[in-house]
Design a protein around this motif. Structure first.
Motif, PDB file in Angstrom:
ATOM      1  N   GLY A 429      44.646  28.496  37.023  1.00 49.93           N
ATOM      2  CA  GLY A 429      43.668  27.890  36.141  1.00 49.93           C
ATOM      3  C   GLY A 429      44.163  27.223  34.878  1.00 49.93           C
ATOM      4  N   THR A 430      45.464  27.194  34.626  1.00 49.84           N
ATOM      5  CA  THR A 430      45.964  26.754  33.319  1.00 49.84           C
ATOM      6  C   THR A 430      45.487  25.358  32.925  1.00 49.84           C
ATOM      7  OG1 THR A 430      47.906  28.192  33.262  1.00 49.84           O
ATOM      8  CG2 THR A 430      48.072  26.104  32.081  1.00 49.84           C
ATOM      9  N   PHE A 431      45.708  24.372  33.766  1.00 49.14           N
ATOM     10  CA  PHE A 431      45.428  22.990  33.363  1.00 49.14           C
ATOM     11  C   PHE A 431      43.930  22.716  33.252  1.00 49.14           C
ATOM     12  CE2 PHE A 431      49.705  23.019  35.097  1.00 49.14           C
ATOM     13  CZ  PHE A 431      50.396  22.444  34.043  1.00 49.14           C
ATOM     14  N   PRO A 432      43.109  23.111  34.215  1.00 47.15           N
ATOM     15  CA  PRO A 432      41.669  22.917  34.014  1.00 47.15           C
ATOM     16  C   PRO A 432      41.099  23.732  32.865  1.00 47.15           C
ATOM     17  CG  PRO A 432      42.107  24.080  36.073  1.00 47.15           C
ATOM     18  CD  PRO A 432      43.417  23.570  35.584  1.00 47.15           C
ATOM     19  N   ARG A 433      41.712  24.858  32.527  1.00 42.93           N
ATOM     20  CA  ARG A 433      41.222  25.629  31.384  1.00 42.93           C
ATOM     21  C   ARG A 433      41.449  24.858  30.083  1.00 42.93           C
ATOM     22  NH1 ARG A 433      39.299  30.459  29.936  1.00 42.93           N
ATOM     23  NH2 ARG A 433      39.966  31.428  27.986  1.00 42.93           N
ATOM     24  N   TYR A 434      42.610  24.237  29.946  1.00 39.43           N
ATOM     25  CA  TYR A 434      42.825  23.413  28.762  1.00 39.43           C
ATOM     26  C   TYR A 434      41.745  22.333  28.653  1.00 39.43           C
ATOM     27  CZ  TYR A 434      47.364  25.047  27.026  1.00 39.43           C
ATOM     28  OH  TYR A 434      48.366  25.784  26.444  1.00 39.43           O
ATOM     29  N   LEU A 435      41.497  21.629  29.750  1.00 40.45           N
ATOM     30  CA  LEU A 435      40.616  20.467  29.710  1.00 40.45           C
ATOM     31  C   LEU A 435      39.145  20.842  29.681  1.00 40.45           C
ATOM     32  CD1 LEU A 435      42.645  18.370  32.259  1.00 40.45           C
ATOM     33  CD2 LEU A 435      42.351  17.827  29.844  1.00 40.45           C
ATOM     34  N   GLY A 436      38.789  21.951  30.309  1.00 41.42           N
ATOM     35  CA  GLY A 436      37.399  22.363  30.327  1.00 41.42           C
ATOM     36  C   GLY A 436      37.004  23.179  29.114  1.00 41.42           C
ATOM     37  N   TYR A 437      37.718  24.256  28.860  1.00 43.95           N
ATOM     38  CA  TYR A 437      37.331  25.175  27.788  1.00 43.95           C
ATOM     39  C   TYR A 437      37.746  24.660  26.413  1.00 43.95           C
ATOM     40  CZ  TYR A 437      36.825  29.526  25.165  1.00 43.95           C
ATOM     41  OH  TYR A 437      36.464  30.470  24.234  1.00 43.95           O
ATOM     42  N   TYR A 438      39.014  24.308  26.267  1.00 40.00           N
ATOM     43  CA  TYR A 438      39.510  23.967  24.931  1.00 40.00           C
ATOM     44  C   TYR A 438      39.180  22.531  24.509  1.00 40.00           C
ATOM     45  CZ  TYR A 438      41.813  28.467  24.794  1.00 40.00           C
ATOM     46  OH  TYR A 438      42.040  29.811  24.782  1.00 40.00           O
ATOM     47  N   VAL A 439      39.045  21.627  25.463  1.00 41.82           N
ATOM     48  CA  VAL A 439      38.681  20.248  25.128  1.00 41.82           C
ATOM     49  C   VAL A 439      37.164  20.067  25.138  1.00 41.82           C
ATOM     50  CG1 VAL A 439      38.805  17.851  25.908  1.00 41.82           C
ATOM     51  CG2 VAL A 439      40.871  19.242  25.867  1.00 41.82           C
ATOM     52  N   ARG A 440      36.539  20.265  26.312  1.00 40.47           N
ATOM     53  CA  ARG A 440      35.108  19.961  26.423  1.00 40.47           C
ATOM     54  C   ARG A 440      34.238  20.948  25.654  1.00 40.47           C
ATOM     55  NH1 ARG A 440      34.597  20.252  31.611  1.00 40.47           N
ATOM     56  NH2 ARG A 440      33.746  22.369  31.656  1.00 40.47           N
ATOM     57  N   GLU A 441      34.515  22.245  25.798  1.00 40.20           N
ATOM     58  CA  GLU A 441      33.626  23.239  25.203  1.00 40.20           C
ATOM     59  C   GLU A 441      33.917  23.497  23.728  1.00 40.20           C
ATOM     60  OE1 GLU A 441      33.074  26.802  27.469  1.00 40.20           O
ATOM     61  OE2 GLU A 441      33.203  25.750  29.388  1.00 40.20           O
ATOM     62  N   LEU A 442      35.188  23.610  23.365  1.00 40.02           N
ATOM     63  CA  LEU A 442      35.528  23.941  21.981  1.00 40.02           C
ATOM     64  C   LEU A 442      35.891  22.727  21.140  1.00 40.02           C
ATOM     65  CD1 LEU A 442      37.631  27.215  22.368  1.00 40.02           C
ATOM     66  CD2 LEU A 442      35.168  26.962  22.042  1.00 40.02           C
ATOM     67  N   GLY A 443      36.321  21.642  21.761  1.00 42.20           N
ATOM     68  CA  GLY A 443      36.685  20.451  21.010  1.00 42.20           C
ATOM     69  C   GLY A 443      37.918  20.610  20.150  1.00 42.20           C
ATOM     70  N   LEU A 444      38.836  21.520  20.520  1.00 41.16           N
ATOM     71  CA  LEU A 444      40.042  21.714  19.715  1.00 41.16           C
ATOM     72  C   LEU A 444      40.999  20.533  19.814  1.00 41.16           C
ATOM     73  CD1 LEU A 444      40.980  25.470  20.212  1.00 41.16           C
ATOM     74  CD2 LEU A 444      39.844  24.399  18.274  1.00 41.16           C
ATOM     75  N   LEU A 445      40.970  19.850  20.942  1.00 41.34           N
ATOM     76  CA  LEU A 445      41.766  18.647  21.155  1.00 41.34           C
ATOM     77  C   LEU A 445      40.868  17.594  21.777  1.00 41.34           C
ATOM     78  CD1 LEU A 445      44.920  20.259  22.820  1.00 41.34           C
ATOM     79  CD2 LEU A 445      44.902  19.207  20.560  1.00 41.34           C
ATOM     80  N   THR A 446      41.164  16.324  21.525  1.00 41.97           N
ATOM     81  CA  THR A 446      40.471  15.285  22.271  1.00 41.97           C
ATOM     82  C   THR A 446      41.014  15.268  23.695  1.00 41.97           C
ATOM     83  OG1 THR A 446      42.089  13.548  21.779  1.00 41.97           O
ATOM     84  CG2 THR A 446      40.293  13.892  20.173  1.00 41.97           C
ATOM     85  N   LEU A 447      40.236  14.687  24.597  1.00 41.94           N
ATOM     86  CA  LEU A 447      40.686  14.573  25.976  1.00 41.94           C
ATOM     87  C   LEU A 447      42.002  13.809  26.058  1.00 41.94           C
ATOM     88  CD1 LEU A 447      40.204  14.868  29.028  1.00 41.94           C
ATOM     89  CD2 LEU A 447      38.842  12.764  28.928  1.00 41.94           C
ATOM     90  N   GLU A 448      42.093  12.708  25.322  1.00 39.68           N
ATOM     91  CA  GLU A 448      43.293  11.880  25.383  1.00 39.68           C
ATOM     92  C   GLU A 448      44.520  12.624  24.864  1.00 39.68           C
ATOM     93  OE1 GLU A 448      39.741   9.198  25.342  1.00 39.68           O
ATOM     94  OE2 GLU A 448      40.376  10.971  24.195  1.00 39.68           O
TER      95      GLU A 448
END
Length: 532
Positions: A429-448
């Protein structure tokens, strides 16, 4: 004319961190041959409509333990289904090459909890031989690091003593050969035997051929607990003395006492970058639990001489009591100088099916259920399973994880251990967790920016400028996902659940995942390093 594949209508996140854009990609001969305005490339070849989806470079796993999986498991769904197209192996100072006739079996036994014991002939001995096996066809591309523990075991053995000058020369020659055969650098596992027995001076000496070949140093350093900042500074100093780039493996700041201290580590990195011009990157996985083999928390002295000697010590009542006093009292080097909290250590797998009652439970819970002392239960379990079990250590700090992932040196490494009945979900789950949880849900990083961390930044560390980006002429290693639904679904209870939202994955323009399902293609090959 060569056949072409067209991805049309997608939102291109190109890996550079720049803004996304709509475009069509034309793929030919394994590379991106055209980047055209959206909707204009239809009819050029086989067309795949990816409207509403993101097209990004394939994800690069900078810290993987798939050394045997890429040879023994053609599907390799754990990594392929989450968009990984390149994995860096030979991690933590212990791997499957180089080996000698005398060390191949002890090393297989030592890291069985990381990689299992699949039915492979293990006829290879050198780094080049191993990478040749990968080149027969692999589910992912593979880069490799020379494991320093392998080299020390082959030359010095499993003794806790300084290497002689003659032994250092022999080890240096082994590292040089590995680099010449395609390794990208050298890894260490400085809380694992026999790698932990090496001094910093010895490591600096072994990095000479790494520097000459243009490689980098990747340490699992000596302490993630009681002396975590000092240990990171030690790695920076070794890299400075050796004049090599540094990549810090699984750069976490663990244990409750270190909550909020990630900034101290990052400050040390920034200082070394400015003061000495060090080239530093790091990787993390987005979970609080660590994972390793069950015997790892033992003191280094108790593991000297290999598995048989370790088991003899554990069976001896006096030595066993000394070991437990150290584990539970002042803390061992294997447990980063921290006294063991048995509530944090969870058994993930055992080799003996008769011991399956232990899997999925902490040592503390098992001891309470069975009315036993937790330390003695732990030792009894190690002995009964011949040191072959695996474990999780729930010792992480979420605030530290979030602080580190925002740093400009950050990349992703799953550290995925894929074997055992209840392995760590990070393997799936590492890569989708970054993009789903930390990007989309928390907004800690932009998608780009997050995609940049997962693609071009690690590719740059590997010297692969034609990977990790979506641009004309780059390798067609791509992942296509839905930014609204991408998510990790693996949990500690069900660690092998595949992620959601990843539609297509390609290596060299060939689909390894199509419409969310694994194909039968094995287009992965070795990515060999060295001066080119």
């Amino acid at each position: 004319m060569q056949s072409e594949t067209v991805l049309t209508g997608g939102r291109i996140v190109d890996g550079t961190g720049g803004p996304s854009r709509l475009a069509d990609l034309v793929l030919s001969a394994g590379r991106i041959s055209h980047v055209l305005p959206s909707g204009t490339a239809r009819g050029r070849g086989e067309t795949v409509d990816v409207t509403g989806l993101v097209v990004a470079p394939g994800f690069i796993d900078m810290h993987a333990h798939s050394d045997l999986a890429v040879l023994a498991d053609p599907a390799h769904e754990a990594k392929v289904l989450q968009g990984a197209t390149l994995e860096v192996l030979g991690q933590d100072g212990l791997g499957y090459a180089p080996v000698t006739d005398a060390t191949v079996d002890p090393i297989r036994e030592r890291i069985a909890a990381w990689n299992g014991t699949p039915d492979l002939d293990h006829t290879w001995r050198s780094v080049g031989d191993y990478l040749d096996r990968v080149d027969r066809g692999s589910p992912t591309n593979v880069a490799y690091l020379v494991p320093q523990g392998n080299v020390r075991m082959a030359v010095v053995g499993e003794e806790d003593r300084p290497a002689t000058d003659a032994e250092i020369d022999r080890m240096r020659a082994m590292v040089a050969r590995g680099m010449a055969e395609g390794a990208h650098g050298m890894s260490t596992g400085l809380t694992y035997t026999p790698g932990m027995y090496a001094s910093d001076d010895e490591i600096v000496a072994l990095l000479e051929p790494v520097r000459a070949a243009g490689g980098y140093y990747c340490p699992h350093h000596r302490n993630y607990g009681a002396e975590v900042v000092e240990a990171y500074r030690e790695c920076l100093e070794v890299a400075r003395r050796a004049h090599v780039p540094l990549h810090l493996a699984h750069c976490h700041v663990n244990f409750p006492r270190n909550r909020g201290r990630a900034s101290e580590v990052l400050d040390a990195i920034d200082e070394a970058t400015v003061r000495y011009g060090l080239d530093v990157t790091l990787d993390t996985y987005p979970y609080r639990a660590a994972a390793t083999y069950l015997a790892a928390p033992l003191p280094g002295w108790a593991q000297e001489g290999g598995a048989r000697a370790t088991l003899d010590r554990l069976r001896d009542p006096v030595t066993r009591d000394r070991i437990l006093e150290e584990i539970q009292g002042r803390g061992t080097d294997g447990n980063h100088g921290m006294p063991m909290d048995w509530r944090t250590l969870v058994v993930t797998g055992v080799a003996d099916p008769e011991l399956s009652w232990a899997v999925g439970h902490s040592i503390a819970d098992l001891a309470e259920r069975r009315g036993e002392d937790p330390g003695r239960l732990y030792v009894d379990l190690l002995v009964a399973d011949g040191l072959r079990g695996g474990c999780l250590l729930h010792i992480g700090n979420e605030e530290n994880i979030r602080t580190i992932m925002r740093h400009s040196a950050h990349t992703a490494g799953s550290d995925g251990i894929l074997v055992g009945e209840r392995p760590h979900p990070r393997g799936w789950g590492t890569f989708p967790r970054y993009l789903g949880y930390y990007v989309r849900e928390l907004g800690l990083l932009t998608l780009e920016e997050c995609v940049r961390h997962l693609t071009s930044r690690p590719a740059h560390r590997l010297g692969a400028t034609d990977r990790g980006v979506v641009q004309l002429g780059a390798h067609a290693d791509l992942v296509v996902f839905d930014p609204e639904t991408i998510a990790d679904r693996a949990t500690y209870e069900e660690p092998r659940r595949p992620p959601a939202g990843i539609e297509h994955v390609m290596i060299g323009g060939e689909f390894t995942v199509r419409d969310g399902r694994r194909t039968d293609r094995l287009p992965g090959r070795s990515l060999r390093g060295g001066r080119r």
